[in-house]
Scaffold this active site. Structure first.
Site, PDB file in Angstrom:
ATOM      1  N   ALA A  83      -4.043  11.235   5.686  1.00 28.23           N
ATOM      2  CA  ALA A  83      -4.794   9.999   5.888  1.00 28.23           C
ATOM      3  C   ALA A  83      -6.234  10.229   6.306  1.00 28.23           C
ATOM      4  O   ALA A  83      -7.073   9.334   6.169  1.00 28.23           O
ATOM      5  CB  ALA A  83      -4.091   9.135   6.935  1.00 28.23           C
ATOM      6  N   SER A  86      -8.666   9.429   3.703  1.00 28.05           N
ATOM      7  CA  SER A  86      -8.740   8.003   3.375  1.00 28.05           C
ATOM      8  C   SER A  86      -9.531   7.227   4.415  1.00 28.05           C
ATOM      9  O   SER A  86     -10.283   6.314   4.082  1.00 28.05           O
ATOM     10  CB  SER A  86      -7.328   7.413   3.260  1.00 28.05           C
ATOM     11  OG  SER A  86      -6.640   7.967   2.172  1.00 28.05           O
ATOM     12  N   PRO A  92      -7.648   2.113   6.255  1.00 29.62           N
ATOM     13  CA  PRO A  92      -7.023   2.332   7.555  1.00 29.62           C
ATOM     14  C   PRO A  92      -5.795   3.230   7.459  1.00 29.62           C
ATOM     15  O   PRO A  92      -5.077   3.227   6.465  1.00 29.62           O
ATOM     16  CB  PRO A  92      -6.628   0.914   8.009  1.00 29.62           C
ATOM     17  CG  PRO A  92      -6.502   0.141   6.744  1.00 29.62           C
ATOM     18  CD  PRO A  92      -7.526   0.713   5.795  1.00 29.62           C
ATOM     19  N   ASP A  93      -5.570   4.035   8.539  1.00 32.59           N
ATOM     20  CA  ASP A  93      -4.352   4.834   8.584  1.00 32.59           C
ATOM     21  C   ASP A  93      -3.281   4.067   9.348  1.00 32.59           C
ATOM     22  O   ASP A  93      -3.445   2.899   9.673  1.00 32.59           O
ATOM     23  CB  ASP A  93      -4.614   6.212   9.195  1.00 32.59           C
ATOM     24  CG  ASP A  93      -4.934   6.137  10.686  1.00 32.59           C
ATOM     25  OD1 ASP A  93      -5.073   5.013  11.209  1.00 32.59           O
ATOM     26  OD2 ASP A  93      -5.036   7.198  11.315  1.00 32.59           O
ATOM     27  N   PHE A  94      -2.163   4.726   9.650  1.00 26.59           N
ATOM     28  CA  PHE A  94      -1.045   4.032  10.280  1.00 26.59           C
ATOM     29  C   PHE A  94      -1.020   4.166  11.794  1.00 26.59           C
ATOM     30  O   PHE A  94      -0.528   3.290  12.474  1.00 26.59           O
ATOM     31  CB  PHE A  94       0.288   4.564   9.714  1.00 26.59           C
ATOM     32  CG  PHE A  94       0.551   4.081   8.324  1.00 26.59           C
ATOM     33  CD1 PHE A  94       1.166   2.863   8.097  1.00 26.59           C
ATOM     34  CD2 PHE A  94       0.158   4.833   7.226  1.00 26.59           C
ATOM     35  CE1 PHE A  94       1.409   2.405   6.816  1.00 26.59           C
ATOM     36  CE2 PHE A  94       0.389   4.384   5.946  1.00 26.59           C
ATOM     37  CZ  PHE A  94       1.013   3.173   5.741  1.00 26.59           C
ATOM     38  N   ARG A  95      -1.567   5.275  12.340  1.00 26.28           N
ATOM     39  CA  ARG A  95      -1.276   5.579  13.735  1.00 26.28           C
ATOM     40  C   ARG A  95      -2.443   5.472  14.695  1.00 26.28           C
ATOM     41  O   ARG A  95      -2.258   5.633  15.886  1.00 26.28           O
ATOM     42  CB  ARG A  95      -0.684   6.988  13.832  1.00 26.28           C
ATOM     43  CG  ARG A  95       0.641   7.103  13.112  1.00 26.28           C
ATOM     44  CD  ARG A  95       1.160   8.530  13.119  1.00 26.28           C
ATOM     45  NE  ARG A  95       2.329   8.656  12.273  1.00 26.28           N
ATOM     46  CZ  ARG A  95       2.285   8.787  10.961  1.00 26.28           C
ATOM     47  NH1 ARG A  95       1.128   8.823  10.355  1.00 26.28           N
ATOM     48  NH2 ARG A  95       3.390   8.886  10.259  1.00 26.28           N
ATOM     49  N   ASN A 157      -0.994  10.540   0.896  1.00 23.49           N
ATOM     50  CA  ASN A 157      -1.591   9.211   0.784  1.00 23.49           C
ATOM     51  C   ASN A 157      -0.999   8.427  -0.377  1.00 23.49           C
ATOM     52  O   ASN A 157      -0.582   8.994  -1.387  1.00 23.49           O
ATOM     53  CB  ASN A 157      -3.110   9.332   0.615  1.00 23.49           C
ATOM     54  CG  ASN A 157      -3.759  10.008   1.802  1.00 23.49           C
ATOM     55  OD1 ASN A 157      -3.330   9.814   2.933  1.00 23.49           O
ATOM     56  ND2 ASN A 157      -4.777  10.815   1.550  1.00 23.49           N
ATOM     57  N   ILE A 158      -1.006   7.117  -0.230  1.00 20.19           N
ATOM     58  CA  ILE A 158      -0.473   6.232  -1.271  1.00 20.19           C
ATOM     59  C   ILE A 158      -1.556   5.361  -1.889  1.00 20.19           C
ATOM     60  O   ILE A 158      -1.275   4.493  -2.712  1.00 20.19           O
ATOM     61  CB  ILE A 158       0.640   5.323  -0.693  1.00 20.19           C
ATOM     62  CG1 ILE A 158       0.102   4.454   0.452  1.00 20.19           C
ATOM     63  CG2 ILE A 158       1.827   6.163  -0.228  1.00 20.19           C
ATOM     64  CD1 ILE A 158       1.102   3.455   1.013  1.00 20.19           C
ATOM     65  N   ASP A 159      -2.815   5.609  -1.508  1.00 17.71           N
ATOM     66  CA  ASP A 159      -3.904   4.687  -1.860  1.00 17.71           C
ATOM     67  C   ASP A 159      -4.619   5.036  -3.161  1.00 17.71           C
ATOM     68  O   ASP A 159      -5.567   4.366  -3.537  1.00 17.71           O
ATOM     69  CB  ASP A 159      -4.930   4.635  -0.722  1.00 17.71           C
ATOM     70  CG  ASP A 159      -5.370   6.015  -0.253  1.00 17.71           C
ATOM     71  OD1 ASP A 159      -5.517   6.911  -1.118  1.00 17.71           O
ATOM     72  OD2 ASP A 159      -5.568   6.204   0.954  1.00 17.71           O
ATOM     73  N   HIS A 176       4.437  10.975  -1.108  1.00 15.79           N
ATOM     74  CA  HIS A 176       5.004   9.740  -0.564  1.00 15.79           C
ATOM     75  C   HIS A 176       4.821   8.561  -1.516  1.00 15.79           C
ATOM     76  O   HIS A 176       4.891   7.409  -1.103  1.00 15.79           O
ATOM     77  CB  HIS A 176       4.389   9.440   0.804  1.00 15.79           C
ATOM     78  CG  HIS A 176       4.732  10.464   1.836  1.00 15.79           C
ATOM     79  ND1 HIS A 176       4.128  10.524   3.066  1.00 15.79           N
ATOM     80  CD2 HIS A 176       5.634  11.478   1.817  1.00 15.79           C
ATOM     81  CE1 HIS A 176       4.631  11.540   3.761  1.00 15.79           C
ATOM     82  NE2 HIS A 176       5.545  12.126   3.014  1.00 15.79           N
ATOM     83  N   CYS A 213      13.028  -9.636 -16.080  1.00 12.33           N
ATOM     84  CA  CYS A 213      14.275 -10.082 -15.448  1.00 12.33           C
ATOM     85  C   CYS A 213      14.054 -10.896 -14.171  1.00 12.33           C
ATOM     86  O   CYS A 213      15.021 -11.338 -13.543  1.00 12.33           O
ATOM     87  CB  CYS A 213      15.168  -8.882 -15.145  1.00 12.33           C
ATOM     88  SG  CYS A 213      14.567  -7.843 -13.798  1.00 12.33           S
ATOM     89  N   ASN A 275     -10.024  19.294   9.893  1.00 14.06           N
ATOM     90  CA  ASN A 275      -9.377  18.167  10.548  1.00 14.06           C
ATOM     91  C   ASN A 275     -10.111  17.859  11.849  1.00 14.06           C
ATOM     92  O   ASN A 275     -10.888  18.671  12.350  1.00 14.06           O
ATOM     93  CB  ASN A 275      -7.912  18.521  10.841  1.00 14.06           C
ATOM     94  CG  ASN A 275      -7.013  17.320  10.942  1.00 14.06           C
ATOM     95  OD1 ASN A 275      -7.194  16.322  10.238  1.00 14.06           O
ATOM     96  ND2 ASN A 275      -6.028  17.387  11.814  1.00 14.06           N
ATOM     97  N   MET A 276      -9.853  16.687  12.405  1.00 10.98           N
ATOM     98  CA  MET A 276     -10.475  16.318  13.669  1.00 10.98           C
ATOM     99  C   MET A 276      -9.830  17.022  14.865  1.00 10.98           C
ATOM    100  O   MET A 276     -10.379  17.013  15.962  1.00 10.98           O
ATOM    101  CB  MET A 276     -10.408  14.799  13.867  1.00 10.98           C
ATOM    102  CG  MET A 276     -11.287  14.021  12.891  1.00 10.98           C
ATOM    103  SD  MET A 276     -13.040  14.413  13.069  1.00 10.98           S
ATOM    104  CE  MET A 276     -13.379  13.697  14.684  1.00 10.98           C
ATOM    105  N   CYS A 312     -13.420  15.181   7.480  1.00 13.16           N
ATOM    106  CA  CYS A 312     -13.210  15.806   6.180  1.00 13.16           C
ATOM    107  C   CYS A 312     -14.510  15.852   5.381  1.00 13.16           C
ATOM    108  O   CYS A 312     -14.806  16.860   4.721  1.00 13.16           O
ATOM    109  CB  CYS A 312     -12.134  15.059   5.399  1.00 13.16           C
ATOM    110  SG  CYS A 312     -10.492  15.164   6.148  1.00 13.16           S
TER     111      CYS A 312
END
Length: 369
Positions: A83, A86, A92-95, A157-159, A176, A213, A275-276, A312
């Site tokens: 993430a 992204s 936005p990330d999740f956490r 990522n899913i974006d 994912h 359907c 990474n951070m 990043c």
């Protein structure tokens, strides 16, 4: 148990490979068995001191990794991304506390946050997911690809940001899942829909339903209770033994089996984390018995792992400068920004023309006599 630990437990349950249908039974079971055998093989190899661990980096720095690439000994680079790439693009990330998506789910009135990504809950209550999808929907790797170094990019990522950056289907393993394609949830139908079809449904606030359907249509992202794509398991067995450099960016390396990929490269393969904060480090207690393939940045035994602490974007720019690619990277970013801006202007113009056409078609009000 805390909410965070419960969330991690739930996420770990996501990725237990289960076959999606009867035809994938053997593939899923074989992949799970191979993963267990690799774990045992690595454990015994580390504990007994078997296998080689040649040091290929002159120094454990970003400069050392750049010199390794320029030496001509590095031909197959695998990227693992999360993430962090992204959030640099405004997704936005999740956490993240306060701003992450999980922190802002109260408005959806879910029984618990993870329910929004559980397949059984989705089939009964799809509305919260598609409301959230508006915030998830997407609006450095291409240079590695153009230079001939990139073997594959594995992403959590899913974006679809990696596709926006210029990677194509064969370059990419979306561990994912992805918004790039969607399918009808009915096992007897499974009609596929493209990105544009789903985007129109999401932003028109219609719950997407199959044209054939009338069942729900779900983006091909991995929900709790679903298996990871079979291609994730088959590709990693081919790619990681051939890897000359593992480049890890923007991930906490907490969710398995994605996090475990760092241990699938050879013992001499350098691993660079941008990474951070440091991530993926081996537990000191487990390290005493040679358990696992975690990262080692700081001990006296460190010989191949490098942590560059930055965003990043900044890390990639610094890396490109050391490689002599900075001007090319900046030009590539400029071209892509121009392309995206042009596309946005075209979509805006199309929307304006549509609104104008609707207005001209409206009946004129009758004049009072």
């Amino acid at each position: 148990m805390s909410d965070a630990s419960e969330l991690i437990k739930e996420e770990e349950e996501v990725i237990v490979p289960e076959p999606e249908d009867q035809s994938d039974d053997s593939s899923g079971d074989e992949a799970a068995g191979d993963t267990e055998m690799d774990f045992l093989r690595n454990l015994f190899s580390s504990s007994l001191g078997l296998g080689s661990a040649d040091k290929v980096l002159d120094e454990l720095t970003l400069e050392g990794v750049a010199e390794y690439i320029k030496s001509g000994r590095c031909e197959n680079i695998i990227c693992m991304v999360g993430a962090g790439i992204s959030t640099s693009a405004g997704i936005p990330d999740f956490r993240s506390p306060g701003t992450g998506l999980y922190a802002n789910l109260q408005k959806y009135k879910l029984p618990y946050p993870e329910a929004i990504f559980q397949i059984d809950y989705f089939k009964k209550h799809p509305e919260p997911f598609f409301a959230l999808a508006k915030e998830l929907y997407p609006g450095q790797f291409k240079l590695l690809k153009d230079k001939g170094f990139l073997r594959r990019c594995y992403t959590q990522n899913i974006d679809t940001l990696e596709r926006v950056a210029g990677l194509e289907g064969d370059d990419l393993i979306e561990a994912h899942g992805t918004f790039y394609t969607s399918h009808c949830v009915s096992f007897s139908c499974r009609q596929e829909y493209n990105l544009e079809w789903m985007r129109d449904k999401i932003f028109s606030e219609d719950i997407p339903r199959c044209d054939k359907c009338k069942s729900l249509v779900k983006p091909d992202i991995v929900f709790f209770g679903e298996s990871l794509p079979v291609r994730f398991f088959t590709s990693m067995k081919m790619d990681f033994p051939r890897c000359d450099l593992l480049l890890i960016m923007g991930t906490s390396l907490q969710v398995q089996p994605f996090a475990g990929l760092v241990g699938r490269v050879s013992k001499s393969c350098p691993r660079l984390l941008i990474n951070m904060e440091k991530a993926g480090q081996a537990d000191p207690l487990f390290g005493l018995v040679g358990f696992g393939g975690g990262m080692d940045f700081d001990t006296d035994k460190a010989y191949r792992d490098v942590a560059h602490i930055s965003t990043c974007d900044d890390g990639c720019l610094a890396f490109a400068e050391l490689l002599g690619w900075k001007a090319e990277l900046e030009e590539l970013v400029k071209q892509e920004h121009t392309k995206i801006d042009r596309q946005a202007e075209q979509e805006k113009a199309g929307a304006s023309e549509g609104a104008a056409a609707e207005g001209s078609a409206a009946p004129e009000p009758q004049q009072e006599e």
